[in-house]
Enzyme design. Structure first.
Site, mmCIF file in Angstrom:
data_model
loop_
_atom_site.group_PDB
_atom_site.id
_atom_site.type_symbol
_atom_site.label_atom_id
_atom_site.label_comp_id
_atom_site.label_asym_id
_atom_site.label_seq_id
_atom_site.Cartn_x
_atom_site.Cartn_y
_atom_site.Cartn_z
ATOM 1 N N CYS A 2 -12.806 7.523 -14.035
ATOM 2 C CA CYS A 2 -12.752 6.653 -15.201
ATOM 3 C C CYS A 2 -12.744 7.533 -16.438
ATOM 4 O O CYS A 2 -13.003 8.730 -16.375
ATOM 5 C CB CYS A 2 -13.960 5.714 -15.246
ATOM 6 S SG CYS A 2 -14.077 4.576 -13.845
ATOM 7 N N ASN A 101 -18.735 7.509 -15.384
ATOM 8 C CA ASN A 101 -17.626 7.985 -14.551
ATOM 9 C C ASN A 101 -18.228 8.703 -13.357
ATOM 10 O O ASN A 101 -18.982 9.662 -13.517
ATOM 11 C CB ASN A 101 -16.737 8.945 -15.348
ATOM 12 C CG ASN A 101 -15.649 9.577 -14.496
ATOM 13 O OD1 ASN A 101 -15.169 8.974 -13.541
ATOM 14 N ND2 ASN A 101 -15.249 10.788 -14.839
ATOM 15 N N GLY A 102 -17.904 8.239 -12.150
ATOM 16 C CA GLY A 102 -18.439 8.865 -10.946
ATOM 17 C C GLY A 102 -18.856 7.829 -9.927
ATOM 18 O O GLY A 102 -18.390 6.686 -9.939
ATOM 19 N N TYR A 257 -4.748 16.568 -10.062
ATOM 20 C CA TYR A 257 -4.124 15.278 -10.364
ATOM 21 C C TYR A 257 -4.747 14.527 -11.524
ATOM 22 O O TYR A 257 -4.046 13.993 -12.376
ATOM 23 C CB TYR A 257 -4.171 14.387 -9.111
ATOM 24 C CG TYR A 257 -3.687 12.966 -9.325
ATOM 25 C CD1 TYR A 257 -2.329 12.669 -9.297
ATOM 26 C CD2 TYR A 257 -4.583 11.927 -9.553
ATOM 27 C CE1 TYR A 257 -1.881 11.365 -9.496
ATOM 28 C CE2 TYR A 257 -4.149 10.628 -9.754
ATOM 29 C CZ TYR A 257 -2.790 10.346 -9.719
ATOM 30 O OH TYR A 257 -2.354 9.067 -9.932
ATOM 31 N N THR A 303 2.521 14.563 -12.759
ATOM 32 C CA THR A 303 1.493 15.590 -12.605
ATOM 33 C C THR A 303 1.964 16.839 -11.870
ATOM 34 O O THR A 303 1.332 17.887 -11.971
ATOM 35 C CB THR A 303 0.265 15.012 -11.877
ATOM 36 O OG1 THR A 303 0.714 14.228 -10.772
ATOM 37 C CG2 THR A 303 -0.560 14.152 -12.810
ATOM 38 N N ASP A 365 5.159 17.460 -5.178
ATOM 39 C CA ASP A 365 4.160 16.518 -5.673
ATOM 40 C C ASP A 365 2.818 17.224 -5.745
ATOM 41 O O ASP A 365 2.616 18.277 -5.127
ATOM 42 C CB ASP A 365 4.060 15.285 -4.767
ATOM 43 C CG ASP A 365 3.581 14.046 -5.523
ATOM 44 O OD1 ASP A 365 3.200 14.182 -6.708
ATOM 45 O OD2 ASP A 365 3.584 12.951 -4.940
#
Length: 508
Positions: A2, A101-102, A257, A303, A365
């Site tokens: 997040c 976040n986590g 990523y 990415t 990728d």
């Protein structure tokens, strides 16, 4: 994964928080929220959707105050219901809003303790609400009318003693200020910086340094593992180490990523780490196939572009943009349903036929998770007339679920689980498949900051550094994360979303 932000300013902060969330939108596209504080009164707006869709003019006008926090979310375990949009709020003590976040690996045990022993009410199944209530309980233990920075630091110490897993947090205490802190392993990123405003110094917390750069803030530092940085409402900065034992072991998937390439995390340039990933991958290809017949290297946007550019250079072949991206389609890795992921790939990408027809193409990728996207893109390359289609992954094979805040799916949904490279190659329809070696990937990141001796590589190795993840935990996580379970939950909530948004969104 997040995005979180927190700002103590010298003037209205609503626009800066909005801008910071748009910069961090790549970290979560499921929901967004902002809470501001004006003379102790909280103003909130949160809902499902992209940042640009959640906040309208009327919402921005209501988000008054010179202090606030924000969050953009994507779901890990559980549904994508709007009631799980952050920040979360609890009124006691003082009035605290929190963005996280986590993922807490011991959220279940903490929930039971909060409900049965501390008699606290939890309104959702989110581990972020659990973390908020743990912090609130620890802060309330001091029983002061006016909390001091030391009180805040003692509360964060209590969080570290009780919580396990990964957490980067910004928490706003009404009237008093904003605190940012990270778990003792520093798994998820958090940075802070300053700029001179019209009436003094302003401070900004963010998941990535790019948010500071764009908004004109000078990067001060990363919040260290176990550390808490408190910015008082009047703009004074305090910091203290709040954990007894710490080690910096950041998530290496941030460099693969998650993060934007123009971010610097724990002293490591994400851009340079990805350049080195391309160099290492090229060296492996040349070692395995010195007489390769690759005509062109084509990245799968976005990415993998940095790694693919240097890979093509080192191989001595052309680099071409053969896949055009629709910028208005979200990141397919983040989409919560397998059906949505399959449908979105062809809407998201289109081939430039002249770059494929009659050529031996190496597609690059950043990683392969479920294999859904790469299988469709390989078929698109063949439909565009490619002679041969090779596939290179800048990361090793993902064979284990992530428990620290990334929605890596059930182990049985991972294409590399219990399969050889040859079997994976056949499943995705490639003529040849090559993965990055783990040792090389670690070296690519470590070169940016030699002081970091270990990274969280659990999705590749199955070694979970918090030491509390066993088969029972992973089996429970699998049942929560299975796409079929998510789809069922989402269908059950579809009819209730408007009601939930109306119930929870407007606090003033």
């Amino acid at each position: 994964m997040c995005g979180i932000v927190g700002l103590v300013g010298t003037e209205e902060v609503n626009q800066a928080l909005y801008d910071a969330l748009t910069i961090l939108q790549h970290r979560g596209q499921d929901a967004a929220g902002i809470v501001t504080c004006e003379d102790g009164r909280l103003h909130q707006r949160k809902a499902n959707g992209l940042v640009r869709d959640v906040f309208r003019t009327r919402h921005m006008q209501n988000l008054r105050g010179r202090m606030g926090i924000g969050h953009c979310r994507y779901p890990t375990a559980g549904s994508s219901s709007s009631e799980l949009a952050q920040p979360f709020y609890v009124n006691s003590p003082y009035g605290i809003s929190l963005a996280h976040n986590g993922n807490l690996t011991n959220a279940g045990a903490l929930r039971e303790r909060l409900v049965n022993e501390d008699l606290r009410h939890l309104n959702t199944d989110s581990d972020s609400e659990v973390l908020l209530n743990v912090f609130a309980k620890e802060l309330q233990a001091e029983y002061r009318v006016q909390p001091t920075p030391d009180d805040v630091f003692r509360a964060v110490h209590g969080v570290h003693e009780l919580c396990r897993g990964a957490y980067a947090v910004v928490a706003m205490i009404a009237h008093h200020g904003i605190v940012g802190f990270r778990d003792p392993n520093g798994i998820r990123p958090l940075v802070y910086g300053k700029r001179e405003g019209k009436n003094g110094t302003e401070y900004l917390f963010a998941s990535e340094s790019v948010a500071l750069n764009v908004l004109g803030f000078e990067l001060i530092d990363d919040v260290a593992p176990g550390e808490a940085v408190f910015i008082s409402a009047d703009g004074k900065l305090y910091q203290q180490q709040c954990a007894d034992r710490t080690t910096l072991t950041p998530c290496i998937f941030e460099h693969v990523y998650l993060a934007r390439p123009d971010s610097i995390i724990d002293g490591i340039s994400v851009y340079k780490a990805r350049l080195r990933q391309g160099e290492k991958l090229a060296a492996k290809i040349l070692a395995l196939r010195p007489d390769h017949d690759i005509d062109v290297v084509i990245p799968i946007p976005d990415t993998s572009r940095v790694a693919a550019q240097v890979l093509a250079y080192d191989l001595g072949v052309k680099f071409r943009e053969g896949l055009m991206k629709n910028r208005y389609i979200g990141r397919t890795f983040i989409m919560p349903g397998q059906q949505e992921r399959r449908k979105s790939v062809r809407q998201k990408l289109n081939t430039i036929e002249l770059e494929f027809r009659g050529k031996n193409v190496l597609l690059v990728d950043d990683s392969i998770v479920r294999g859904t996207t790469c299988k469709q893109i390989i078929q698109m390359a063949r439909d565009a007339g490619a002679n041969k289609v090779y596939f290179a992954s800048a990361a090793p094979a993902v064979v284990h679920p992530n428990v620290y805040g990334i929605d890596m799916p059930s182990v049985h949904e991972l294409i590399a689980y219990d399969r050889t490279e040859e079997e994976i190659c056949e499943l995705i329809g490639a003529d040849w498949l090559v993965y990055q070696d783990l040792e090389d990937l670690v070296e690519c990141s470590k070169e940016g900051n030699p002081e970091i001796t270990q990274f969280d590589c659990s999705v590749f190795t199955g070694e979970y550094l918090t030491g509390d993840v066993d088969d029972v935990y992973l089996q429970r996580l699998e049942s929560e994360r299975a796409d079929a379970v998510k789809e069922k939950k989402r269908e059950q909530l579809d009819g209730d979303d408007d009601h939930v948004i109306g119930l929870h969104n407007e606090v003033s």
